[in-house]
Enzyme design. Structure first.
Site, PDB file in Angstrom:
ATOM      1  N   SER A 289       0.849  -1.220   0.035  1.00  0.00           N
ATOM      2  CA  SER A 289       0.110   0.094   0.104  1.00  0.00           C
ATOM      3  C   SER A 289       1.048   1.182  -0.061  1.00  0.00           C
ATOM      4  O   SER A 289       1.753   1.345   0.888  1.00  0.00           O
ATOM      5  CB  SER A 289      -0.826   0.134   1.071  1.00  0.00           C
ATOM      6  OG  SER A 289      -1.842  -0.967   1.340  1.00  0.00           O
TER       7      SER A 289
ATOM      8  N   HIS B 184      -3.694   0.159  -5.024  1.00  0.00           N
ATOM      9  CA  HIS B 184      -3.023  -1.087  -5.662  1.00  0.00           C
ATOM     10  C   HIS B 184      -3.440  -1.111  -7.068  1.00  0.00           C
ATOM     11  O   HIS B 184      -4.430  -1.752  -7.478  1.00  0.00           O
ATOM     12  CB  HIS B 184      -3.545  -2.269  -4.987  1.00  0.00           C
ATOM     13  CG  HIS B 184      -2.929  -2.404  -3.352  1.00  0.00           C
ATOM     14  ND1 HIS B 184      -1.854  -3.244  -3.186  1.00  0.00           N
ATOM     15  CD2 HIS B 184      -3.397  -2.068  -2.234  1.00  0.00           C
ATOM     16  CE1 HIS B 184      -1.505  -3.297  -1.910  1.00  0.00           C
ATOM     17  NE2 HIS B 184      -2.486  -2.384  -1.486  1.00  0.00           N
TER      18      HIS B 184
ATOM     19  N   HIS C 294      -5.696  -9.390  -1.487  1.00  0.00           N
ATOM     20  CA  HIS C 294      -5.305  -9.581  -0.124  1.00  0.00           C
ATOM     21  C   HIS C 294      -6.640 -10.473   0.197  1.00  0.00           C
ATOM     22  O   HIS C 294      -7.717 -10.641  -0.480  1.00  0.00           O
ATOM     23  CB  HIS C 294      -5.573  -8.591   0.689  1.00  0.00           C
ATOM     24  CG  HIS C 294      -4.909  -7.372   0.293  1.00  0.00           C
ATOM     25  ND1 HIS C 294      -4.951  -6.342  -0.513  1.00  0.00           N
ATOM     26  CD2 HIS C 294      -3.699  -6.942   1.284  1.00  0.00           C
ATOM     27  CE1 HIS C 294      -3.965  -5.539  -0.553  1.00  0.00           C
ATOM     28  NE2 HIS C 294      -3.008  -5.781   0.636  1.00  0.00           N
TER      29      HIS C 294
ATOM     30  N   TYR D 153      -8.766 -10.541   2.351  1.00  0.00           N
ATOM     31  CA  TYR D 153      -9.869  -9.848   2.928  1.00  0.00           C
ATOM     32  C   TYR D 153     -10.825  -9.333   1.882  1.00  0.00           C
ATOM     33  O   TYR D 153     -11.802  -9.050   2.068  1.00  0.00           O
ATOM     34  CB  TYR D 153      -9.514  -8.844   4.111  1.00  0.00           C
ATOM     35  CG  TYR D 153      -8.940  -7.555   3.286  1.00  0.00           C
ATOM     36  CD1 TYR D 153      -9.413  -6.442   2.219  1.00  0.00           C
ATOM     37  CD2 TYR D 153      -7.518  -7.403   3.776  1.00  0.00           C
ATOM     38  CE1 TYR D 153      -8.770  -5.609   1.865  1.00  0.00           C
ATOM     39  CE2 TYR D 153      -6.599  -6.054   3.188  1.00  0.00           C
ATOM     40  CZ  TYR D 153      -7.405  -5.357   2.137  1.00  0.00           C
ATOM     41  OH  TYR D 153      -6.610  -4.352   1.879  1.00  0.00           O
ATOM     42  N   GLU D 154     -10.128  -9.381   0.473  1.00  0.00           N
ATOM     43  CA  GLU D 154     -10.927  -8.905  -0.518  1.00  0.00           C
ATOM     44  C   GLU D 154     -11.764 -10.394  -1.107  1.00  0.00           C
ATOM     45  O   GLU D 154     -12.767 -10.133  -1.887  1.00  0.00           O
ATOM     46  CB  GLU D 154     -10.176  -8.443  -1.678  1.00  0.00           C
ATOM     47  CG  GLU D 154      -9.421  -7.348  -1.343  1.00  0.00           C
ATOM     48  CD  GLU D 154      -8.230  -6.857  -2.597  1.00  0.00           C
ATOM     49  OE1 GLU D 154      -8.633  -6.336  -3.472  1.00  0.00           O
ATOM     50  OE2 GLU D 154      -7.247  -7.141  -2.278  1.00  0.00           O
TER      51      GLU D 154
ATOM     52  N   ALA E  93       2.885  -2.095   4.015  1.00  0.00           N
ATOM     53  CA  ALA E  93       2.694  -0.852   5.099  1.00  0.00           C
ATOM     54  C   ALA E  93       1.983  -1.766   6.146  1.00  0.00           C
ATOM     55  O   ALA E  93       1.152  -2.642   6.191  1.00  0.00           O
ATOM     56  CB  ALA E  93       1.300  -0.108   4.534  1.00  0.00           C
TER      57      ALA E  93
ATOM     58  N   MET F 181      -1.873  -6.815   6.917  1.00  0.00           N
ATOM     59  CA  MET F 181      -2.904  -7.732   6.464  1.00  0.00           C
ATOM     60  C   MET F 181      -2.520  -8.514   5.051  1.00  0.00           C
ATOM     61  O   MET F 181      -3.049  -8.808   4.314  1.00  0.00           O
ATOM     62  CB  MET F 181      -4.324  -6.712   6.029  1.00  0.00           C
ATOM     63  CG  MET F 181      -4.698  -6.016   6.996  1.00  0.00           C
ATOM     64  SD  MET F 181      -6.210  -5.033   6.651  1.00  0.00           S
ATOM     65  CE  MET F 181      -6.334  -3.879   7.975  1.00  0.00           C
ATOM     66  N   SER F 182      -1.246  -8.430   5.015  1.00  0.00           N
ATOM     67  CA  SER F 182      -0.697  -9.086   3.744  1.00  0.00           C
ATOM     68  C   SER F 182       0.619 -10.036   4.106  1.00  0.00           C
ATOM     69  O   SER F 182       1.000 -10.233   5.180  1.00  0.00           O
ATOM     70  CB  SER F 182      -0.307  -8.080   2.813  1.00  0.00           C
ATOM     71  OG  SER F 182       0.537  -7.276   3.028  1.00  0.00           O
TER      72      SER F 182
ATOM     73  N   ASN G 157       1.560   3.819  10.700  1.00  0.00           N
ATOM     74  CA  ASN G 157       0.807   4.383  11.734  1.00  0.00           C
ATOM     75  C   ASN G 157       1.064   3.647  12.992  1.00  0.00           C
ATOM     76  O   ASN G 157       1.516   2.360  12.965  1.00  0.00           O
ATOM     77  CB  ASN G 157      -0.716   4.246  11.358  1.00  0.00           C
ATOM     78  CG  ASN G 157      -1.058   2.890  11.119  1.00  0.00           C
ATOM     79  OD1 ASN G 157      -0.910   2.359   9.972  1.00  0.00           O
ATOM     80  ND2 ASN G 157      -1.559   2.081  12.243  1.00  0.00           N
TER      81      ASN G 157
ATOM     82  N   HIS H 247      -7.290   4.714   6.129  1.00  0.00           N
ATOM     83  CA  HIS H 247      -6.560   3.940   5.022  1.00  0.00           C
ATOM     84  C   HIS H 247      -5.682   5.139   4.221  1.00  0.00           C
ATOM     85  O   HIS H 247      -4.439   4.992   4.013  1.00  0.00           O
ATOM     86  CB  HIS H 247      -7.228   3.488   3.885  1.00  0.00           C
ATOM     87  CG  HIS H 247      -6.536   2.598   2.714  1.00  0.00           C
ATOM     88  ND1 HIS H 247      -5.716   1.700   3.161  1.00  0.00           N
ATOM     89  CD2 HIS H 247      -6.574   2.696   1.478  1.00  0.00           C
ATOM     90  CE1 HIS H 247      -5.105   1.242   1.821  1.00  0.00           C
ATOM     91  NE2 HIS H 247      -5.555   1.840   1.159  1.00  0.00           N
TER      92      HIS H 247
HETATM   93  N1  HPA Z   1      -3.244  -2.736  11.227  1.00  0.00           N
HETATM   94  C1  HPA Z   1      -3.379  -3.706  10.262  1.00  0.00           C
HETATM   95  N2  HPA Z   1      -2.820  -3.198   8.893  1.00  0.00           N
HETATM   96  C2  HPA Z   1      -2.151  -2.349   8.659  1.00  0.00           C
HETATM   97  C3  HPA Z   1      -2.116  -1.111   9.561  1.00  0.00           C
HETATM   98  C4  HPA Z   1      -2.702  -1.520  10.964  1.00  0.00           C
HETATM   99  O1  HPA Z   1      -2.770  -0.616  11.875  1.00  0.00           O
HETATM  100  N3  HPA Z   1      -1.401  -0.026   9.075  1.00  0.00           N
HETATM  101  C5  HPA Z   1      -1.340  -0.423   7.718  1.00  0.00           C
HETATM  102  N4  HPA Z   1      -1.685  -1.682   7.682  1.00  0.00           N
END
Ligand code: HPA
Length: 279
Positions: free
Chosen positions: A33, A64, A86, A88-89, A116, A217-218, A241, A253
């Protein structure tokens, strides 16, 4: 969930791509990301939209783009994989791991997985670059449920690797490369959650207790698949973050994409040097 038939999709994609380029990538670079801009660094690029590859999974996430970019970073032939998909998609893990499988078929021996991630370790502030040296698979979804021993095309698929898929030797070289460039990096354990929602504060407290330094998430399915295929795997998280509850305020996001863009110069310098080291 999308049911996927891996081999025919790989066969067809390989045929189409071999018509477009005879470049044999050494390094496959999976762009996370906000990190898609790295592909703009490709020299002599041949760009293939993934929509021209029948059955290639589509990313539905902002940030993406679905493109394969064959090119070079200096002397190193690189395949840039834009448009990560992903779990989750709704994609199954065959689809999620298809890009690294395709890269292996095309000749890539090394894969650098970028992502990310949210920082759990309080010392890992946004902007930190973290080598993934091990992971926690919180999703525990296995790619190929089926009788043990019947998937010769996918060696090792039925058993978890006993060792982390990340190549410790390559990680040490890459970390030394970063040091030599004056680019600060840290190392840590990445925890894979399904998403797509961010975590609760209680979940992050629990994950911290489990030893996770970052959450995302990846990456985990791709790392496992690539390692099973015998590829050298390097994982690099950009902490975009502080994970939920580590800092105040809600996550979004857009913040993740923005923080990814902010480190892109440092990251692309580092990736170029890693590629040069492989060439
Ligand atoms: N949590 C999950 N996935 C992420 C985060 C997060 O805080 N930041 C970037 N991808």
């Amino acid at each position: 969930m999308t049911q996927y038939s891996l081999e025919p999709v790989l066969d067809a994609a390989e045929r189409v791509l071999r018509d477009r380029t005879d470049s044999v990538p050494r390094l496959a670079l999976v762009l996370g990301s906000g990190l898609n801009g790295l592909a703009d660094q490709a020299e002599d690029p041949v760009v293939v939209g993934t929509e021209s590859l029948s059955g290639y999974p589509r990313s539905t996430v902002e940030g993406h783009r679905g493109r394969l970019v064959f090119g070079r970073l200096g002397a190193c032939p690189v395949l840039f994989l834009q448009g990560r998909v992903h779990a989750y998609e709704g994609h199954d893990l065959d689809a999620v791991t298809l890009p690294v499988r395709l890269a292996a078929r095309l000749g890539a021996t090394h894969v650098l997985l970028t992502n990310a991630a949210g920082g759990i370790n309080p010392a890992y502030a946004p902007g930190t670059l973290m080598w993934i040296v091990d992971h926690i698979d919180w999703v525990r979804r296995r790619p190929y449920p089926g009788p043990v021993g019947e998937s010769e095309a996918r060696p090792g698929a039925w058993a978890r690797p006993a060792v982390p898929p990340y190549d410790p030797e390559w990680y040490r070289r890459a970390a030394a490369t970063a040091d030599a460039l004056g680019i600060p990096t840290v190392m840590g354990t990445y925890l894979w959650t399904l998403g797509p929602s961010f975590e609760t504060k209680a979940e992050i407290r629990a994950f911290a207790g489990l030893g996770a330094d970052a959450v995302g998430m990846s990456t985990v399915p791709e790392a496992d698949a690539a390692s099973e295929l015998g590829m050298h795997v390097l994982g690099l998280s950009t902490i975009t973050n502080a994970a939920a509850g580590i800092s105040s305020g809600p996550l979004n996001h857009e913040e993740v994409l923005e923080a990814g863009r902010a480190v892109q110069d440092r990251l692309s310098t580092l990736v170029r040097a890693i590629a040069a080291d492989l060439a």
